[in-house]
Design a protein around this motif. Structure first.
Motif, PDB file in Angstrom:
ATOM      1  N   LEU A 143       0.901  -1.183  -0.017  1.00  0.00           N
ATOM      2  CA  LEU A 143      -0.152   0.069  -0.031  1.00  0.00           C
ATOM      3  C   LEU A 143       1.076   1.214   0.130  1.00  0.00           C
ATOM      4  O   LEU A 143       0.687   2.252  -0.731  1.00  0.00           O
ATOM      5  CB  LEU A 143      -0.844   0.012   1.477  1.00  0.00           C
ATOM      6  CG  LEU A 143      -2.117  -1.087   1.261  1.00  0.00           C
ATOM      7  CD1 LEU A 143      -2.882  -1.105   2.529  1.00  0.00           C
ATOM      8  CD2 LEU A 143      -3.111  -0.650   0.024  1.00  0.00           C
ATOM      9  N   LEU A 144       1.949   1.120   0.628  1.00  0.00           N
ATOM     10  CA  LEU A 144       2.663   2.381   0.784  1.00  0.00           C
ATOM     11  C   LEU A 144       3.431   2.651  -0.676  1.00  0.00           C
ATOM     12  O   LEU A 144       4.135   3.849  -1.049  1.00  0.00           O
ATOM     13  CB  LEU A 144       4.060   2.117   1.970  1.00  0.00           C
ATOM     14  CG  LEU A 144       3.292   2.629   3.445  1.00  0.00           C
ATOM     15  CD1 LEU A 144       4.658   2.049   4.341  1.00  0.00           C
ATOM     16  CD2 LEU A 144       3.121   4.292   3.296  1.00  0.00           C
ATOM     17  N   ASN A 145       3.558   1.462  -1.418  1.00  0.00           N
ATOM     18  CA  ASN A 145       4.108   1.891  -2.663  1.00  0.00           C
ATOM     19  C   ASN A 145       3.495   2.699  -3.755  1.00  0.00           C
ATOM     20  O   ASN A 145       4.169   3.343  -4.475  1.00  0.00           O
ATOM     21  CB  ASN A 145       4.367   0.579  -3.456  1.00  0.00           C
ATOM     22  CG  ASN A 145       5.597  -0.409  -3.156  1.00  0.00           C
ATOM     23  OD1 ASN A 145       6.907   0.198  -2.613  1.00  0.00           O
ATOM     24  ND2 ASN A 145       5.446  -1.697  -3.105  1.00  0.00           N
ATOM     25  N   TYR A 146       2.357   3.020  -3.233  1.00  0.00           N
ATOM     26  CA  TYR A 146       1.568   3.937  -4.170  1.00  0.00           C
ATOM     27  C   TYR A 146       1.553   5.261  -3.566  1.00  0.00           C
ATOM     28  O   TYR A 146       1.057   6.236  -4.430  1.00  0.00           O
ATOM     29  CB  TYR A 146       0.007   3.460  -4.096  1.00  0.00           C
ATOM     30  CG  TYR A 146      -0.070   1.983  -4.652  1.00  0.00           C
ATOM     31  CD1 TYR A 146       0.458   1.635  -5.861  1.00  0.00           C
ATOM     32  CD2 TYR A 146      -0.854   1.232  -3.805  1.00  0.00           C
ATOM     33  CE1 TYR A 146       0.189   0.007  -6.040  1.00  0.00           C
ATOM     34  CE2 TYR A 146      -1.056  -0.122  -4.068  1.00  0.00           C
ATOM     35  CZ  TYR A 146      -0.547  -0.627  -5.227  1.00  0.00           C
ATOM     36  OH  TYR A 146      -0.463  -2.092  -5.594  1.00  0.00           O
ATOM     37  N   LEU A 147       2.352   5.470  -2.519  1.00  0.00           N
ATOM     38  CA  LEU A 147       2.323   6.921  -1.887  1.00  0.00           C
ATOM     39  C   LEU A 147       3.347   7.768  -2.957  1.00  0.00           C
ATOM     40  O   LEU A 147       2.966   8.850  -3.258  1.00  0.00           O
ATOM     41  CB  LEU A 147       2.892   6.878  -0.541  1.00  0.00           C
ATOM     42  CG  LEU A 147       3.329   8.054   0.101  1.00  0.00           C
ATOM     43  CD1 LEU A 147       1.910   9.005   0.126  1.00  0.00           C
ATOM     44  CD2 LEU A 147       3.772   8.013   1.374  1.00  0.00           C
ATOM     45  N   ALA A 148       4.559   7.072  -3.211  1.00  0.00           N
ATOM     46  CA  ALA A 148       5.532   7.938  -4.073  1.00  0.00           C
ATOM     47  C   ALA A 148       4.884   8.394  -5.397  1.00  0.00           C
ATOM     48  O   ALA A 148       4.924   9.692  -5.740  1.00  0.00           O
ATOM     49  CB  ALA A 148       6.607   6.997  -4.410  1.00  0.00           C
ATOM     50  N   PRO A 149       3.967   7.612  -6.312  1.00  0.00           N
ATOM     51  CA  PRO A 149       3.524   8.222  -7.404  1.00  0.00           C
ATOM     52  C   PRO A 149       2.419   9.167  -7.080  1.00  0.00           C
ATOM     53  O   PRO A 149       2.285  10.158  -7.970  1.00  0.00           O
ATOM     54  CB  PRO A 149       3.102   7.083  -8.209  1.00  0.00           C
ATOM     55  CG  PRO A 149       3.024   5.849  -7.322  1.00  0.00           C
ATOM     56  CD  PRO A 149       4.111   6.293  -6.205  1.00  0.00           C
ATOM     57  N   THR A 150       1.842   9.036  -6.108  1.00  0.00           N
ATOM     58  CA  THR A 150       0.789   9.892  -5.696  1.00  0.00           C
ATOM     59  C   THR A 150       1.348  11.405  -5.338  1.00  0.00           C
ATOM     60  O   THR A 150       0.903  12.565  -5.596  1.00  0.00           O
ATOM     61  CB  THR A 150      -0.121   9.524  -4.421  1.00  0.00           C
ATOM     62  OG1 THR A 150      -0.875   8.304  -4.739  1.00  0.00           O
ATOM     63  CG2 THR A 150      -1.309  10.331  -4.179  1.00  0.00           C
ATOM     64  N   ILE A 151       2.444  11.161  -4.526  1.00  0.00           N
ATOM     65  CA  ILE A 151       3.112  12.467  -4.385  1.00  0.00           C
ATOM     66  C   ILE A 151       3.523  13.163  -5.648  1.00  0.00           C
ATOM     67  O   ILE A 151       3.499  14.331  -5.838  1.00  0.00           O
ATOM     68  CB  ILE A 151       4.449  12.230  -3.428  1.00  0.00           C
ATOM     69  CG1 ILE A 151       3.694  11.983  -2.026  1.00  0.00           C
ATOM     70  CG2 ILE A 151       5.314  13.544  -3.238  1.00  0.00           C
ATOM     71  CD1 ILE A 151       5.050  11.450  -0.989  1.00  0.00           C
ATOM     72  N   GLN A 152       4.293  12.572  -6.507  1.00  0.00           N
ATOM     73  CA  GLN A 152       4.732  12.804  -8.010  1.00  0.00           C
ATOM     74  C   GLN A 152       3.634  13.353  -8.684  1.00  0.00           C
ATOM     75  O   GLN A 152       3.840  14.588  -9.331  1.00  0.00           O
ATOM     76  CB  GLN A 152       5.241  11.595  -8.841  1.00  0.00           C
ATOM     77  CG  GLN A 152       6.529  11.251  -8.161  1.00  0.00           C
ATOM     78  CD  GLN A 152       7.242   9.820  -8.956  1.00  0.00           C
ATOM     79  OE1 GLN A 152       6.706   9.665 -10.154  1.00  0.00           O
ATOM     80  NE2 GLN A 152       8.039   9.213  -8.286  1.00  0.00           N
ATOM     81  N   PHE A 153       2.622  12.773  -8.579  1.00  0.00           N
ATOM     82  CA  PHE A 153       1.397  13.257  -9.268  1.00  0.00           C
ATOM     83  C   PHE A 153       1.010  14.868  -8.790  1.00  0.00           C
ATOM     84  O   PHE A 153       0.657  15.692  -9.627  1.00  0.00           O
ATOM     85  CB  PHE A 153       0.020  12.450  -9.203  1.00  0.00           C
ATOM     86  CG  PHE A 153      -1.317  13.071  -9.465  1.00  0.00           C
ATOM     87  CD1 PHE A 153      -1.517  12.688 -10.823  1.00  0.00           C
ATOM     88  CD2 PHE A 153      -2.238  13.599  -8.498  1.00  0.00           C
ATOM     89  CE1 PHE A 153      -2.955  13.361 -11.314  1.00  0.00           C
ATOM     90  CE2 PHE A 153      -3.240  13.961  -9.246  1.00  0.00           C
ATOM     91  CZ  PHE A 153      -3.822  14.007 -10.449  1.00  0.00           C
ATOM     92  N   LEU A 154       1.004  14.970  -7.375  1.00  0.00           N
ATOM     93  CA  LEU A 154       0.409  16.142  -6.822  1.00  0.00           C
ATOM     94  C   LEU A 154       1.614  17.321  -6.922  1.00  0.00           C
ATOM     95  O   LEU A 154       1.232  18.394  -7.241  1.00  0.00           O
ATOM     96  CB  LEU A 154       0.395  15.983  -5.257  1.00  0.00           C
ATOM     97  CG  LEU A 154      -0.738  15.044  -4.799  1.00  0.00           C
ATOM     98  CD1 LEU A 154      -0.775  14.810  -3.166  1.00  0.00           C
ATOM     99  CD2 LEU A 154      -2.166  15.818  -5.118  1.00  0.00           C
ATOM    100  N   VAL A 155       3.004  16.659  -7.227  1.00  0.00           N
ATOM    101  CA  VAL A 155       3.893  17.618  -7.404  1.00  0.00           C
ATOM    102  C   VAL A 155       3.820  18.250  -8.820  1.00  0.00           C
ATOM    103  O   VAL A 155       4.039  19.588  -9.085  1.00  0.00           O
ATOM    104  CB  VAL A 155       5.332  17.057  -7.364  1.00  0.00           C
ATOM    105  CG1 VAL A 155       6.445  17.864  -7.896  1.00  0.00           C
ATOM    106  CG2 VAL A 155       5.682  16.958  -5.745  1.00  0.00           C
ATOM    107  N   GLY A 156       3.305  17.400  -9.800  1.00  0.00           N
ATOM    108  CA  GLY A 156       3.455  17.937 -11.234  1.00  0.00           C
ATOM    109  C   GLY A 156       2.319  18.688 -11.245  1.00  0.00           C
ATOM    110  O   GLY A 156       2.122  19.640 -12.258  1.00  0.00           O
ATOM    111  N   VAL A 157       1.108  18.623 -10.736  1.00  0.00           N
ATOM    112  CA  VAL A 157      -0.271  19.227 -10.593  1.00  0.00           C
ATOM    113  C   VAL A 157      -0.020  20.631  -9.971  1.00  0.00           C
ATOM    114  O   VAL A 157      -0.181  21.887 -10.377  1.00  0.00           O
ATOM    115  CB  VAL A 157      -1.535  18.659 -10.500  1.00  0.00           C
ATOM    116  CG1 VAL A 157      -2.666  19.482 -10.364  1.00  0.00           C
ATOM    117  CG2 VAL A 157      -1.676  17.388 -11.426  1.00  0.00           C
ATOM    118  N   LEU A 158       0.291  20.434  -8.606  1.00  0.00           N
ATOM    119  CA  LEU A 158       0.407  21.677  -7.827  1.00  0.00           C
ATOM    120  C   LEU A 158       1.630  22.342  -7.965  1.00  0.00           C
ATOM    121  O   LEU A 158       1.562  23.745  -7.603  1.00  0.00           O
ATOM    122  CB  LEU A 158       0.011  21.258  -6.409  1.00  0.00           C
ATOM    123  CG  LEU A 158      -1.045  20.367  -6.123  1.00  0.00           C
ATOM    124  CD1 LEU A 158      -1.378  20.044  -4.598  1.00  0.00           C
ATOM    125  CD2 LEU A 158      -2.545  21.243  -6.407  1.00  0.00           C
TER     126      LEU A 158
END
Length: 313
Positions: free
Chosen positions: A257-272
């Motif tokens: 489950l924690l493995n999905y945290l990294a791409p989620t943060i990357q997604f937020l970094v890209g957008v925000l």
């Protein structure tokens, strides 16, 4: 007659420490685009070359203090393992290169999507190459992800290749490393060691044999850039060490489950942070991917719980 399990469960303190270690590692990986954005003035191939070259001495020092240089020597002596490491080194170099290039070219969303897709591809590779059985829910998760990628292909075909290339290279790398009987730090040392000479020769050619372009920066021209290029080895090694340690203290379902945290943060970094355009197809695709990952994770969690009950019986 039912027998109780005699072995002790991991201490809660160890689990908490493992969770913190894994969390820090995932945050490291999630914020990686910020680091490589600072190196946007340097060609992506040169960034990867320095990341590999400076990682070798750092990893050797780590192995020395962990008293595991013998493990590296044993791995090098094994001919079959050398060929396996050669394959994994090519895959990890390709993955790093595509990722750094994507960050430099403002395609962080496409990169994050690739790392969302890769766990599902890993499940598929396990079925195809290792004969691992897939539950109905996992097949559904893969199908939902495929629909999401198809939706993105309609409107974002020009960047879809980035996501697929990262997903395929990373999941294939994971498959090779699963087959190879070698630890994470020893394996990365072997991989970067294999790549050390060709990338060193590339940098020598870049410095002395290739006409210097009018724009762009190179090692030795700016102290800040130099430190960032050398530091690429540190941001490579630290999260890997933390994650490898966390795996020993946590359940695989929690790690998954924690493995999905990294791409989620990357997604937020890209957008925000970098204000990359978020189209309707992006939103639909990411929602479907997240649904598929939730379904996959829930299935894995329930299977893990069922297996624990069997072992406790």
């Amino acid at each position: 007659m039912m027998l109780k399990r005699c072995t002790m469960s991991p201490a809660p303190s160890n689990s908490r420490i493992g969770f913190v270690q894994a969390l820090i590692a995932c945050v490291f990986w999630g914020l990686m685009p910020v680091y490589f954005k600072l190196l946007q003035s340097v060609d992506a191939l040169e960034v990867v070359a320095h990341r590999i070259i400076w990682s070798v001495p750092l990893l050797l020092i780590i192995l020395y203090f962990r008293k595991n240089l013998a493990g590296l020597a044993i791995a090098i002596a094994n001919r079959k393992l050398r060929w396996t490491m050669l394959t994994s080194s090519v895959l990890i170099a390709a993955n790093w290169l595509i990722y750094v290039w994507a960050v430099h070219e403002d395609h962080i969303l496409a990169a994050s999507l690739g790392y969302f897709i890769s766990p599902l591809l890993s499940v598929l590779w396990g079925r195809i190459f290792l004969g691992e059985k897939l539950s109905r829910n996992k097949w559904m998760a893969i199908a939902i992800a495929a629909v999401g990628v198809s939706v993105l292909a309609v409107q974002a075909l020009d960047t879809l290749w980035i996501s697929l290339a990262l997903a395929i290279s990373w999941s294939s790398y994971a498959l090779v490393r699963k087959i190879a009987d070698i630890g994470p730090i020893v394996g990365l040392t072997a991989e970067t060691g294999i790549l050390f000479l060709p990338f060193t020769l590339f940098l020598i050619w870049l410095t002395f044999g290739m006409p210097q372009p009018a724009n762009g920066q190179h090692f030795g021209e700016d102290s800040t850039i130099d430190l960032l290029l050398i530091g690429g080895s540190v941001v490579t090694a630290i999260p890997l060490l933390l994650f490898a340690s966390a795996v020993k203290k946590m359940t695989l379902s929690a790690i998954g489950l924690l493995n999905y945290l990294a791409p989620t943060i990357q997604f937020l970094v890209g957008v925000l942070v970098y204000r990359e355009p978020l189209t309707a197809s992006h939103i639909i695709c990411f929602v479907l991917i997240w649904i598929s990952l939730a379904l996959y994770s829930a299935d894995s969690y329930l299977a893990s719980k069922a297996q624990q009950k069997v072992h406790l019986a």
